[in-house]
Design an enzyme around this catalytic site. Sequence first.
Site, PDB file in Angstrom:
ATOM      1  CD  GLU A 154      -2.597   1.376   0.013  1.00 14.82           C
ATOM      2  OE1 GLU A 154      -3.272   0.448  -0.450  1.00 14.82           O
ATOM      3  OE2 GLU A 154      -2.483   2.485  -0.553  1.00 14.82           O
ATOM      4  CE  LYS A 210       4.897   1.008   1.931  1.00 13.75           C
ATOM      5  NZ  LYS A 210       4.194   2.252   1.642  1.00 13.75           N
ATOM      6  CE1 TYR A 257       8.620  23.147   0.137  1.00 15.32           C
ATOM      7  CE2 TYR A 257       8.478  21.090  -1.076  1.00 15.32           C
ATOM      8  CZ  TYR A 257       8.213  22.438  -0.965  1.00 15.32           C
ATOM      9  OH  TYR A 257       7.540  23.073  -1.967  1.00 15.32           O
ATOM     10  N   GLY A 263       9.351  11.147  10.312  1.00 10.74           N
ATOM     11  CA  GLY A 263       8.835  10.315  11.409  1.00 10.74           C
ATOM     12  C   GLY A 263       7.729   9.449  10.848  1.00 10.74           C
ATOM     13  CB  CYS A 266       5.705   4.105   6.750  1.00  6.51           C
ATOM     14  SG  CYS A 266       4.025   3.481   6.886  1.00  6.51           S
ATOM     15  NE  ARG A 334       1.541   4.472  13.913  1.00  5.09           N
ATOM     16  CZ  ARG A 334       0.867   3.569  13.203  1.00  5.09           C
ATOM     17  NH1 ARG A 334       0.996   2.282  13.495  1.00  5.09           N
ATOM     18  NH2 ARG A 334       0.080   3.933  12.215  1.00  5.09           N
TER      19      ARG A 334
HETATM   20  N1  LIG Z   1       0.035   3.878   8.127  1.00  3.20           N
HETATM   21  C1  LIG Z   1       0.470   4.075   6.873  1.00  3.20           C
HETATM   22  O1  LIG Z   1       0.524   5.198   6.383  1.00  3.20           O
HETATM   23  C2  LIG Z   1       0.877   2.897   6.027  1.00  3.20           C
HETATM   24  C3  LIG Z   1       1.022   3.073   4.641  1.00  3.20           C
HETATM   25  C4  LIG Z   1       1.391   1.982   3.857  1.00  3.20           C
HETATM   26  C5  LIG Z   1       1.631   0.761   4.463  1.00  3.20           C
HETATM   27  N2  LIG Z   1       1.506   0.611   5.806  1.00  3.20           N
HETATM   28  C6  LIG Z   1       1.737  -0.708   6.369  1.00  3.20           C
HETATM   29  O2  LIG Z   1       0.466  -1.316   6.631  1.00  3.20           O
HETATM   30  C7  LIG Z   1       0.516  -2.133   7.817  1.00  3.20           C
HETATM   31  C8  LIG Z   1      -0.533  -1.656   8.801  1.00  3.20           C
HETATM   32  O3  LIG Z   1      -0.198  -0.335   9.203  1.00  3.20           O
HETATM   33  P1  LIG Z   1      -1.235   0.597   9.993  1.00  3.20           P
HETATM   34  O4  LIG Z   1      -0.607   1.930  10.102  1.00  3.20           O
HETATM   35  O5  LIG Z   1      -2.575   0.469   9.377  1.00  3.20           O
HETATM   36  O6  LIG Z   1      -1.230  -0.142  11.422  1.00  3.20           O
HETATM   37  P2  LIG Z   1      -2.207   0.103  12.655  1.00  3.20           P
HETATM   38  O7  LIG Z   1      -1.410  -0.184  13.863  1.00  3.20           O
HETATM   39  O8  LIG Z   1      -2.894   1.419  12.513  1.00  3.20           O
HETATM   40  O9  LIG Z   1      -3.338  -1.027  12.471  1.00  3.20           O
HETATM   41  C9  LIG Z   1      -3.097  -2.391  12.612  1.00  3.20           C
HETATM   42  C10 LIG Z   1      -4.371  -3.038  13.150  1.00  3.20           C
HETATM   43  O10 LIG Z   1      -4.227  -4.461  13.099  1.00  3.20           O
HETATM   44  C11 LIG Z   1      -4.920  -4.993  14.229  1.00  3.20           C
HETATM   45  N3  LIG Z   1      -4.489  -6.374  14.471  1.00  3.20           N
HETATM   46  C12 LIG Z   1      -3.316  -6.816  14.986  1.00  3.20           C
HETATM   47  N4  LIG Z   1      -3.316  -8.170  15.019  1.00  3.20           N
HETATM   48  C13 LIG Z   1      -4.504  -8.586  14.518  1.00  3.20           C
HETATM   49  C14 LIG Z   1      -5.077  -9.853  14.289  1.00  3.20           C
HETATM   50  N5  LIG Z   1      -4.443 -10.984  14.598  1.00  3.20           N
HETATM   51  N6  LIG Z   1      -6.305  -9.896  13.745  1.00  3.20           N
HETATM   52  C15 LIG Z   1      -6.959  -8.766  13.431  1.00  3.20           C
HETATM   53  N7  LIG Z   1      -6.464  -7.527  13.632  1.00  3.20           N
HETATM   54  C16 LIG Z   1      -5.242  -7.438  14.154  1.00  3.20           C
HETATM   55  C17 LIG Z   1      -4.597  -4.027  15.331  1.00  3.20           C
HETATM   56  O11 LIG Z   1      -5.511  -4.128  16.398  1.00  3.20           O
HETATM   57  C18 LIG Z   1      -4.697  -2.677  14.592  1.00  3.20           C
HETATM   58  O12 LIG Z   1      -5.993  -2.147  14.658  1.00  3.20           O
HETATM   59  C19 LIG Z   1       1.953  -2.021   8.320  1.00  3.20           C
HETATM   60  O13 LIG Z   1       2.702  -3.076   7.789  1.00  3.20           O
HETATM   61  C20 LIG Z   1       2.441  -0.710   7.719  1.00  3.20           C
HETATM   62  O14 LIG Z   1       3.825  -0.677   7.532  1.00  3.20           O
HETATM   63  C21 LIG Z   1       1.116   1.648   6.593  1.00  3.20           C
END
Ligand SMILES: NC(=O)c1ccc[n+]([C@@H]2O[C@H](COP(=O)([O-])OP(=O)(O)OC[C@H]3O[C@@H](n4cnc5c(N)ncnc54)[C@H](O)[C@@H]3O)[C@@H](O)[C@H]2O)c1
Length: 445
Positions: A154, A210, A257, A263, A266, A334
Amino acid sequence: MKIAVVGTGYVGLVTGTCFAEVGIEVTCIDIDQKKIDNLHKGILPIYEPGLEEMVSRNVSAGRLNFSTNLAEAIKECDVAFIAVGTPPGEDGSADLKYVLAVARGIGENMNDYCVVVTKSTVPVGTAAKVHKELKDALAKRGANIEFDVASNPEFLKEGAAIDDFLKPDRIVVGISSERAEEVMSRLYKPFLLNGHPIIFMDIPSAEMTKYAANSMLATKISFMNDIANLCEIMGADVNMVRKGIGSDVRIGHRFIYPGIGYGGSCFPKDVKALIKTASENGYEMQVLKAVENVNDAQKEVLFDKVSKHFGGELSGKKFAVWGLSFKPKTDDMREAPSLVIIEKLLAEGSTVSAYDPVAMEEARHSLGDRITYAKDPFEALVDADALLVVTEWPEFRSPSFEVVGKLLKDKVIFDGRNIYDPAELREIGFAYHCIGVKTAHKEPA
Ligand SMILES: NC(=O)c1ccc[n+]([C@@H]2O[C@H](COP(=O)([O-])OP(=O)(O)OC[C@H]3O[C@@H](n4cnc5c(N)ncnc54)[C@H](O)[C@@H]3O)[C@@H](O)[C@H]2O)c1
């Protein structure tokens, strides 16, 4: 088509909601019961512009559901996305325990062909591990059900996540079968109508894409911060240099920039994880190690300027901080540079009054009552010795400097995002410190 999105955080909730928006039946699953209960009441776990309205619309239309019941959702779905967290383990590698636990859960419950898609950011080789978890779980049940694993990293940006998802620059999908390719093409078809490309590739390349993307962006930021620091020493103005180099189409204006370090959830963890993956495989990521070092140092630059300005005497001083989230339009705290700066100020015996349009509740989890939270940007300034601009929220861009000057004890601004005009601020009597531009006014002795 029916899909399940497992993990309802930033990525899972946006993914599920945007698929529902184009008419797909979606169940978002999470293990956090409170999160799911709140979603049932229309309370979102995150701040993301436009998301609340879109969730509510799709829930009302009956296309978007929330549940903690993985088994139910998996039984019925054509595609299951794994969108749980992959936080850094102690050694910096991506911790895959949540991803693999979900894979196991899917294998224990699926009862028909399904494409299991890793959307979480995972190192090369993870899809193979997911495949094994699924196979083992099916074997344990004595079930002979076909499935495919795909990798679909993503690229959404927090703060612009909906637009990024609905109108993606590109969709990357790693697949190993024509059947999975056909399912994923059908799923993403509504997002491709405006010519946005879907790029199919082998799974390891998709997984690597990614990390390479985030590492390249982190590199641009650290490179520019390094240049900014040198500009400051040499008497050049990084704002000019940025414009000068950005006009070269090979370089471009975006992501160059200077500031106070990257931070968020990711870049820090993905850079770390890629360095670790490389070292585990006998290769050293020399550029990325430097990127990380520059970033760690950059998070302290604003504090160092504060300390220098006040001759190291920060005890008893009060500082106003504008912006807490790691970037505007999100409440994500974070790895936010604000945390490093505030902790350093507190350790010196200063007090901090902060304002952020949406991240103050999140900030409380790490800062608690050790700082005060103002109800608006101006309240934070009252009797403060200086203002620190930490996150470039639009509402901080053009304040009434007359009011700012009256509320502050001293007319001093430390701008970690270079959002103000140094000449203008000097003209109206401010001591103005920013990044990558030599401070022109005389420092106090
Ligand atoms: N936040 C971003 O901008 C972003 C962008 C691209 C990719 N990612 C990637 O996507 C992934 C998720 O990131 P995020 O920021 O959404 O994380 P997040 O911490 O916001 O959400 C993760 C969710 O997964 C749930 N969870 C954990 N174990 C579980 C299980 N066994 N069953 C069901 N739910 C479960 C948690 O309760 C939490 O709500 C990561 O690998 C991150 O690197 C994040």
